[in-house]
Design an enzyme around this catalytic site. Structure first.
Site, PDB file in Angstrom:
ATOM      1  N   ASP A 264       0.858  -1.187   0.000  1.00 33.88           N
ATOM      2  CA  ASP A 264       0.000   0.000   0.000  1.00 33.88           C
ATOM      3  C   ASP A 264       0.891   1.233   0.000  1.00 33.88           C
ATOM      4  O   ASP A 264       1.831   1.336   0.805  1.00 33.88           O
ATOM      5  CB  ASP A 264      -0.911   0.009   1.227  1.00 33.88           C
ATOM      6  CG  ASP A 264      -1.991   1.065   1.105  1.00 33.88           C
ATOM      7  OD1 ASP A 264      -3.067   0.740   0.563  1.00 33.88           O
ATOM      8  OD2 ASP A 264      -1.768   2.213   1.547  1.00 33.88           O
ATOM      9  N   ASN A 272      -2.456  13.024  -4.611  1.00 43.46           N
ATOM     10  CA  ASN A 272      -3.579  13.439  -5.456  1.00 43.46           C
ATOM     11  C   ASN A 272      -4.059  14.838  -5.115  1.00 43.46           C
ATOM     12  O   ASN A 272      -4.401  15.636  -6.004  1.00 43.46           O
ATOM     13  CB  ASN A 272      -4.734  12.446  -5.320  1.00 43.46           C
ATOM     14  CG  ASN A 272      -4.494  11.165  -6.096  1.00 43.46           C
ATOM     15  OD1 ASN A 272      -3.792  11.151  -7.094  1.00 43.46           O
ATOM     16  ND2 ASN A 272      -5.086  10.071  -5.620  1.00 43.46           N
ATOM     17  N   HIS A 277      -4.482  14.378  -9.806  1.00 45.10           N
ATOM     18  CA  HIS A 277      -4.704  12.959 -10.086  1.00 45.10           C
ATOM     19  C   HIS A 277      -3.856  12.452 -11.248  1.00 45.10           C
ATOM     20  O   HIS A 277      -3.545  11.252 -11.298  1.00 45.10           O
ATOM     21  CB  HIS A 277      -6.189  12.717 -10.382  1.00 45.10           C
ATOM     22  CG  HIS A 277      -7.055  12.810  -9.167  1.00 45.10           C
ATOM     23  ND1 HIS A 277      -7.251  11.768  -8.295  1.00 45.10           N
ATOM     24  CD2 HIS A 277      -7.763  13.857  -8.663  1.00 45.10           C
ATOM     25  CE1 HIS A 277      -8.059  12.139  -7.313  1.00 45.10           C
ATOM     26  NE2 HIS A 277      -8.383  13.411  -7.512  1.00 45.10           N
ATOM     27  N   ASP A 281      -1.730   9.143 -11.018  1.00 43.91           N
ATOM     28  CA  ASP A 281      -1.793   8.024 -11.971  1.00 43.91           C
ATOM     29  C   ASP A 281      -0.397   7.608 -12.420  1.00 43.91           C
ATOM     30  O   ASP A 281      -0.112   6.412 -12.594  1.00 43.91           O
ATOM     31  CB  ASP A 281      -2.633   8.423 -13.180  1.00 43.91           C
ATOM     32  CG  ASP A 281      -4.111   8.557 -12.846  1.00 43.91           C
ATOM     33  OD1 ASP A 281      -4.521   8.091 -11.765  1.00 43.91           O
ATOM     34  OD2 ASP A 281      -4.857   9.144 -13.664  1.00 43.91           O
ATOM     35  N   GLU A 307      -4.636   2.517  -4.151  1.00 39.43           N
ATOM     36  CA  GLU A 307      -3.186   2.393  -4.106  1.00 39.43           C
ATOM     37  C   GLU A 307      -2.744   1.069  -3.496  1.00 39.43           C
ATOM     38  O   GLU A 307      -1.612   0.936  -3.032  1.00 39.43           O
ATOM     39  CB  GLU A 307      -2.580   3.549  -3.307  1.00 39.43           C
ATOM     40  CG  GLU A 307      -2.958   3.590  -1.840  1.00 39.43           C
ATOM     41  CD  GLU A 307      -4.242   4.363  -1.561  1.00 39.43           C
ATOM     42  OE1 GLU A 307      -4.401   4.845  -0.434  1.00 39.43           O
ATOM     43  OE2 GLU A 307      -5.085   4.496  -2.485  1.00 39.43           O
TER      44      GLU A 307
END
Length: 398
Positions: A264, A272, A277, A281, A307
């Site tokens: 994680d 973000n 974002h 990405d 994530e």
């Protein structure tokens, strides 16, 4: 082309057996109508020759009345063929019809010359048909082969195998038409009806074949589309990794998984919120690539959502220390990721790993323990790796 123009006067001057002027007018008209009535409306994907009902009438007229009638009938045939649309609705190129006239005229003259040298008129139709087969086959087959850039051997095979067989059939029907006409002109109508009925049968068979082929192509396309949709439904659009659905399927099919790695990203929401974002990405894609590259063939990697990533490890270690070292390589590889234009962005990951215990039918229990180890790694400061059974923490890689 020049040869055809030069031979045209010779053809028109050689009228035999008292063919009236009306016959010269009706020959191209009727032969053109025959081509229209018998043309199989199918689209040709190559230059391979096909059965020519107009050629039958041309050869029959050549054997019965000479080259003038044959040349007029041949002209009507090619003009009609030029006006016929293909299966796709496109009309033939006029250059092709001119080309056909160019090679047809020498064939007519050669066939007439051979037939006129036969001492017994009974065999004249046979001689004309054979001469037409030879000259027509050599010219058309060779030109078609050259247009398709085939070898000389393939050209000969096309001439005497595919095209030759078709021309022999045309010649046989031509001889039949001439013999019937000499016996009783009224019986020629029976031959014409026979040819038309045969052409209509062939046309129907071609249409049925085309419908069957179209149905098969549609079925194949539907199957491929379904396979593509099923494949896309099992993969994460962003990272290209298998998604949770594919992970669940593999979990059932791979009971031999020896261990589980849960990963994680730390503070990913902050990335973000502060950088956008799009940058988030980029981080996810880079982490997915890093996970696959580091674990290689020893694990099945998937993005479970957000994530969070998971890997089912099947080989590559023999004890807990090796398992932890493998997870640490993943964590260190994530920590060394850098992104152009975002020098301050230094992603880290928390990892939990768990071995699959003897007696467990699947790796689900190991996933639960690895997830608990991951939770403890985050609780204890993030950017670290924990082993579920012993809660062992390795020193952070520098």
């Amino acid at each position: 082309m020049c040869l055809a123009i030069g031979l045209a006067p010779l053809c028109l001057s050689q009228t035999e057996h008292g063919l009236p002027l009306l016959g010269l007018v009706l020959a191209p008209l009727l032969n053109g109508l025959l081509v229209v009535a018998t043309a199989p409306r199918r689209q040709q994907s190559s230059l391979l020759p096909t059965f020519d009902y107009g050629g039958i009438a041309t050869v029959a007229l050549l054997a019965s009345f000479g080259p003038a009638a044959a040349q007029c009938a041949f002209l009507g045939e090619k003009l009609a063929a030029a006006l016929l649309p293909s299966a796709s609705g496109q009309r033939a190129v006029w250059v092709k019809s001119i080309y056909n006239l160019a090679w047809g005229s020498p064939c007519i003259v050669f066939s007439w010359f051979v037939g006129s040298r036969v001492p017994d008129r009974t065999f004249e139709p046979v001689a004309v048909a054979l001469a037409w087969w030879l000259s027509n086959g050599l010219l058309v087959g060779t030109m078609a082969s050259l247009a398709q850039r085939r070898s000389a051997r393939e050209a000969v095979q096309l001439v005497f195998a595919h095209d030759g067989w078709l021309r022999l059939q045309e010649g046989a029907l031509s001889v039949l038409a001439v013999v019937v006409f000499w016996t009783n002109p009224l019986l020629l109508g029976v031959v014409v009806l026979l040819v038309i009925s045969q052409a209509m049968t062939v046309q129907r068979l071609f249409r049925e074949y085309e419908r069957g082929a179209a149905a098969r192509e549609q079925a194949v396309a539907e199957r491929r589309r379904a396979e593509l949709e099923a494949e896309q439904a099992r993969h994460d659009v962003l990272t290209g990794l298998p998604n949770r659905r594919a992970f669940e399927e593999v979990l059932q099919l791979r009971p031999a998984s020896l261990a589980v790695l849960m990963l994680d990203l730390d503070h990913f929401k902050r990335v973000n919120d502060t950088l956008g974002h799009d940058v988030g990405d980029l981080v996810l894609v880079a982490v997915a690539t890093t996970l696959q590259r580091t674990l290689g063939d020893v694990a099945f990697c998937a993005r479970l959502g957000g994530e969070e990533f998971c890997a089912l490890i099947s080989s590559g270690f023999t004890d807990d220390e090796q398992l932890l070292e493998l997870a640490e390589r993943v964590r260190h590889a994530v920590a060394t990721l850098r992104f152009e234009g975002h020098e301050t962005l230094q992603p880290t990951a928390s990892i939990g790993v768990a071995r699959r215990l003897p007696g467990e039918p699947t790796a689900r229990e190991a996933i639960t323990r690895a997830d608990q180890a991951l939770y403890r790694a985050k609780r204890d400061g993030r950017d670290r790796t924990y082993l579920a059974e012993k809660s062992l923490q390795l020193p952070r890689a520098s």
